[in-house]
Design a protein around this motif. Structure first.
Motif, PDB file in Angstrom:
ATOM      1  N   GLN A 122      -4.585  12.687   3.275  1.00  0.00           N
ATOM      2  CA  GLN A 122      -3.323  12.307   3.052  1.00  0.00           C
ATOM      3  C   GLN A 122      -2.548  11.540   1.973  1.00  0.00           C
ATOM      4  O   GLN A 122      -1.678  11.363   1.572  1.00  0.00           O
ATOM      5  CB  GLN A 122      -2.625  11.874   4.326  1.00  0.00           C
ATOM      6  N   LEU A 123      -3.679  10.783   1.314  1.00  0.00           N
ATOM      7  CA  LEU A 123      -3.431  10.098   0.309  1.00  0.00           C
ATOM      8  C   LEU A 123      -4.124  10.447  -0.997  1.00  0.00           C
ATOM      9  O   LEU A 123      -5.650  10.633  -1.001  1.00  0.00           O
ATOM     10  CB  LEU A 123      -3.896   8.459   0.528  1.00  0.00           C
ATOM     11  N   PRO A 124      -3.438  10.836  -2.099  1.00  0.00           N
ATOM     12  CA  PRO A 124      -4.422  11.466  -3.316  1.00  0.00           C
ATOM     13  C   PRO A 124      -5.062   9.979  -4.018  1.00  0.00           C
ATOM     14  O   PRO A 124      -4.642   8.979  -3.634  1.00  0.00           O
ATOM     15  CB  PRO A 124      -3.032  12.084  -4.073  1.00  0.00           C
ATOM     16  N   LYS A 125      -6.123  10.562  -4.714  1.00  0.00           N
ATOM     17  CA  LYS A 125      -6.733   9.679  -5.515  1.00  0.00           C
ATOM     18  C   LYS A 125      -5.603   8.896  -6.618  1.00  0.00           C
ATOM     19  O   LYS A 125      -4.696   9.358  -6.805  1.00  0.00           O
ATOM     20  CB  LYS A 125      -7.902   9.975  -6.327  1.00  0.00           C
ATOM     21  N   GLY A 126      -6.014   7.732  -6.973  1.00  0.00           N
ATOM     22  CA  GLY A 126      -5.216   6.973  -7.664  1.00  0.00           C
ATOM     23  C   GLY A 126      -4.635   5.720  -6.997  1.00  0.00           C
ATOM     24  O   GLY A 126      -5.054   5.555  -5.938  1.00  0.00           O
ATOM     25  N   PRO A 127      -3.760   5.036  -7.613  1.00  0.00           N
ATOM     26  CA  PRO A 127      -3.002   4.016  -6.984  1.00  0.00           C
ATOM     27  C   PRO A 127      -2.178   4.428  -5.577  1.00  0.00           C
ATOM     28  O   PRO A 127      -1.548   5.376  -5.760  1.00  0.00           O
ATOM     29  CB  PRO A 127      -1.879   3.530  -7.975  1.00  0.00           C
ATOM     30  N   PRO A 128      -2.443   3.826  -4.570  1.00  0.00           N
ATOM     31  CA  PRO A 128      -2.332   4.071  -3.459  1.00  0.00           C
ATOM     32  C   PRO A 128      -0.804   3.778  -2.885  1.00  0.00           C
ATOM     33  O   PRO A 128      -0.440   2.802  -3.478  1.00  0.00           O
ATOM     34  CB  PRO A 128      -3.169   3.459  -2.150  1.00  0.00           C
ATOM     35  N   ASP A 129       0.000   4.736  -2.155  1.00  0.00           N
ATOM     36  CA  ASP A 129       1.121   4.304  -1.573  1.00  0.00           C
ATOM     37  C   ASP A 129       0.639   3.413  -0.481  1.00  0.00           C
ATOM     38  O   ASP A 129       0.136   3.904   0.717  1.00  0.00           O
ATOM     39  CB  ASP A 129       1.970   5.896  -0.989  1.00  0.00           C
ATOM     40  N   ILE A 130       1.093   2.290  -0.517  1.00  0.00           N
ATOM     41  CA  ILE A 130       0.658   1.244   0.246  1.00  0.00           C
ATOM     42  C   ILE A 130       1.437   1.407   1.774  1.00  0.00           C
ATOM     43  O   ILE A 130       0.554   1.340   2.680  1.00  0.00           O
ATOM     44  CB  ILE A 130       0.936  -0.263  -0.091  1.00  0.00           C
ATOM     45  N   ALA A 131       2.369   1.565   1.667  1.00  0.00           N
ATOM     46  CA  ALA A 131       3.442   1.915   3.187  1.00  0.00           C
ATOM     47  C   ALA A 131       2.672   3.047   3.978  1.00  0.00           C
ATOM     48  O   ALA A 131       2.561   3.054   4.992  1.00  0.00           O
ATOM     49  CB  ALA A 131       5.014   2.305   2.687  1.00  0.00           C
ATOM     50  N   LYS A 132       2.412   4.307   2.858  1.00  0.00           N
ATOM     51  CA  LYS A 132       1.905   5.288   3.683  1.00  0.00           C
ATOM     52  C   LYS A 132       0.469   4.994   4.261  1.00  0.00           C
ATOM     53  O   LYS A 132       0.014   5.482   5.340  1.00  0.00           O
ATOM     54  CB  LYS A 132       1.676   6.635   2.739  1.00  0.00           C
ATOM     55  N   ALA A 133      -0.356   4.354   3.306  1.00  0.00           N
ATOM     56  CA  ALA A 133      -1.857   3.978   3.700  1.00  0.00           C
ATOM     57  C   ALA A 133      -1.748   2.950   5.042  1.00  0.00           C
ATOM     58  O   ALA A 133      -2.258   3.596   6.009  1.00  0.00           O
ATOM     59  CB  ALA A 133      -2.594   3.302   2.749  1.00  0.00           C
ATOM     60  N   ILE A 134      -0.901   2.215   5.139  1.00  0.00           N
ATOM     61  CA  ILE A 134      -0.616   1.275   6.324  1.00  0.00           C
ATOM     62  C   ILE A 134      -0.469   2.463   7.718  1.00  0.00           C
ATOM     63  O   ILE A 134      -1.020   2.185   8.671  1.00  0.00           O
ATOM     64  CB  ILE A 134       0.348   0.335   6.313  1.00  0.00           C
ATOM     65  N   LYS A 135       0.615   3.307   7.319  1.00  0.00           N
ATOM     66  CA  LYS A 135       0.760   4.184   8.324  1.00  0.00           C
ATOM     67  C   LYS A 135      -0.173   5.087   8.703  1.00  0.00           C
ATOM     68  O   LYS A 135      -0.443   5.263  10.058  1.00  0.00           O
ATOM     69  CB  LYS A 135       2.148   5.221   7.993  1.00  0.00           C
ATOM     70  N   VAL A 136      -0.861   5.624   7.922  1.00  0.00           N
ATOM     71  CA  VAL A 136      -2.115   6.730   8.150  1.00  0.00           C
ATOM     72  C   VAL A 136      -3.165   5.958   8.981  1.00  0.00           C
ATOM     73  O   VAL A 136      -3.603   6.214   9.897  1.00  0.00           O
ATOM     74  CB  VAL A 136      -2.467   7.340   6.947  1.00  0.00           C
ATOM     75  N   PHE A 137      -3.466   4.732   8.421  1.00  0.00           N
ATOM     76  CA  PHE A 137      -4.607   3.759   9.192  1.00  0.00           C
ATOM     77  C   PHE A 137      -4.009   3.608  10.483  1.00  0.00           C
ATOM     78  O   PHE A 137      -4.811   3.522  11.355  1.00  0.00           O
ATOM     79  CB  PHE A 137      -5.017   2.449   8.381  1.00  0.00           C
ATOM     80  N   GLY A 138      -2.874   2.931  10.716  1.00  0.00           N
ATOM     81  CA  GLY A 138      -2.239   2.674  11.731  1.00  0.00           C
ATOM     82  C   GLY A 138      -2.319   3.547  12.847  1.00  0.00           C
ATOM     83  O   GLY A 138      -2.697   3.896  14.128  1.00  0.00           O
ATOM     84  N   GLU A 139      -2.069   4.833  12.436  1.00  0.00           N
ATOM     85  CA  GLU A 139      -2.334   6.189  13.344  1.00  0.00           C
ATOM     86  C   GLU A 139      -3.643   6.606  13.764  1.00  0.00           C
ATOM     87  O   GLU A 139      -3.849   7.243  14.763  1.00  0.00           O
ATOM     88  CB  GLU A 139      -1.646   7.458  12.744  1.00  0.00           C
ATOM     89  N   ASN A 140      -4.568   5.794  12.972  1.00  0.00           N
ATOM     90  CA  ASN A 140      -5.872   6.306  13.248  1.00  0.00           C
ATOM     91  C   ASN A 140      -6.815   4.754  13.798  1.00  0.00           C
ATOM     92  O   ASN A 140      -8.084   4.922  13.637  1.00  0.00           O
ATOM     93  CB  ASN A 140      -6.714   6.613  12.227  1.00  0.00           C
ATOM     94  N   GLY A 141      -5.827   4.035  14.444  1.00  0.00           N
ATOM     95  CA  GLY A 141      -6.466   2.815  15.068  1.00  0.00           C
ATOM     96  C   GLY A 141      -6.853   1.738  14.256  1.00  0.00           C
ATOM     97  O   GLY A 141      -7.574   0.593  14.772  1.00  0.00           O
ATOM     98  N   VAL A 142      -6.390   1.697  12.935  1.00  0.00           N
ATOM     99  CA  VAL A 142      -6.844   0.646  12.000  1.00  0.00           C
ATOM    100  C   VAL A 142      -5.508  -0.244  11.816  1.00  0.00           C
ATOM    101  O   VAL A 142      -4.806   0.328  11.261  1.00  0.00           O
ATOM    102  CB  VAL A 142      -7.381   1.101  10.815  1.00  0.00           C
ATOM    103  N   LYS A 143      -5.685  -1.499  12.028  1.00  0.00           N
ATOM    104  CA  LYS A 143      -4.449  -2.421  11.979  1.00  0.00           C
ATOM    105  C   LYS A 143      -4.717  -3.230  10.863  1.00  0.00           C
ATOM    106  O   LYS A 143      -5.479  -3.873  10.343  1.00  0.00           O
ATOM    107  CB  LYS A 143      -4.370  -3.373  13.018  1.00  0.00           C
TER     108      LYS A 143
END
Length: 151
Positions: A122-143
């Motif tokens: 869900q996140l392409p290589k390169g500088p990450p979209d921090i808000a999206k990264a937090i959302k995707v991790f959160g949906e997968n059990g990582v706070k």
């Protein structure tokens, strides 16, 4: 869960997942390794996750280079041959130190591989979209916690 012997040769490995600057190769999932997940993680200097926690314990064994691990107020730079065990629900972070490094990660009854795959997809290589990264991790059990990565 399988009760068969598992042998994973280099040519049998899955392709690398790119997870916010860290290359992760899944060696074994809990379905084939009696509830454990095993990955190889490789990163350039400064790469690594921000402070985070999850419901599973993790152990890391530094294979090459060195890695700075942070838990609470403590940061320790760990050289090759160092084992780090992080209990479940512990806020922790790491970053690969000077020259980068490589380590083996083992989880027990966790879902780290699911989280890694979701972020890589869900996140392409390169500088990450921090808000999206937090959302995707959160949906997968990582706070993801507030704060800076280990240094």
């Amino acid at each position: 869960m399988s009760n068969e012997v598992l042998i994973v040769r280099p040519e049998d490995r899955s392709s690398k997942l790119s997870v916010i600057g860290v290359d992760i190769t899944v060696l074994a999932t809990q379905e084939v390794a009696s509830g454990q997940e095993m990955t190889l993680q490789k990163g350039a200097e400064g790469m690594g996750p921000p402070p985070h926690s999850h419901a599973w314990a993790e152990s890391f064994y530094v294979l090459k280079g060195s890695v700075a691990f942070s838990c609470g107020d403590q940061t320790v730079v760990c050289a090759e041959g160092t084992l780090v065990h992080v209990p479940a629900e512990t806020v922790h972070a790491f970053s690969f130190a000077a020259g980068g490094g490589e380590m083996l990660e083992i989880t027990h009854k966790g879902h780290a591989v699911d989280a890694f795959r979701a972020v890589a997809e869900q996140l392409p290589k390169g500088p990450p979209d921090i808000a999206k990264a937090i959302k995707v991790f959160g949906e997968n059990g990582v706070k993801i916690e507030r704060g800076e990565p280990a240094s």
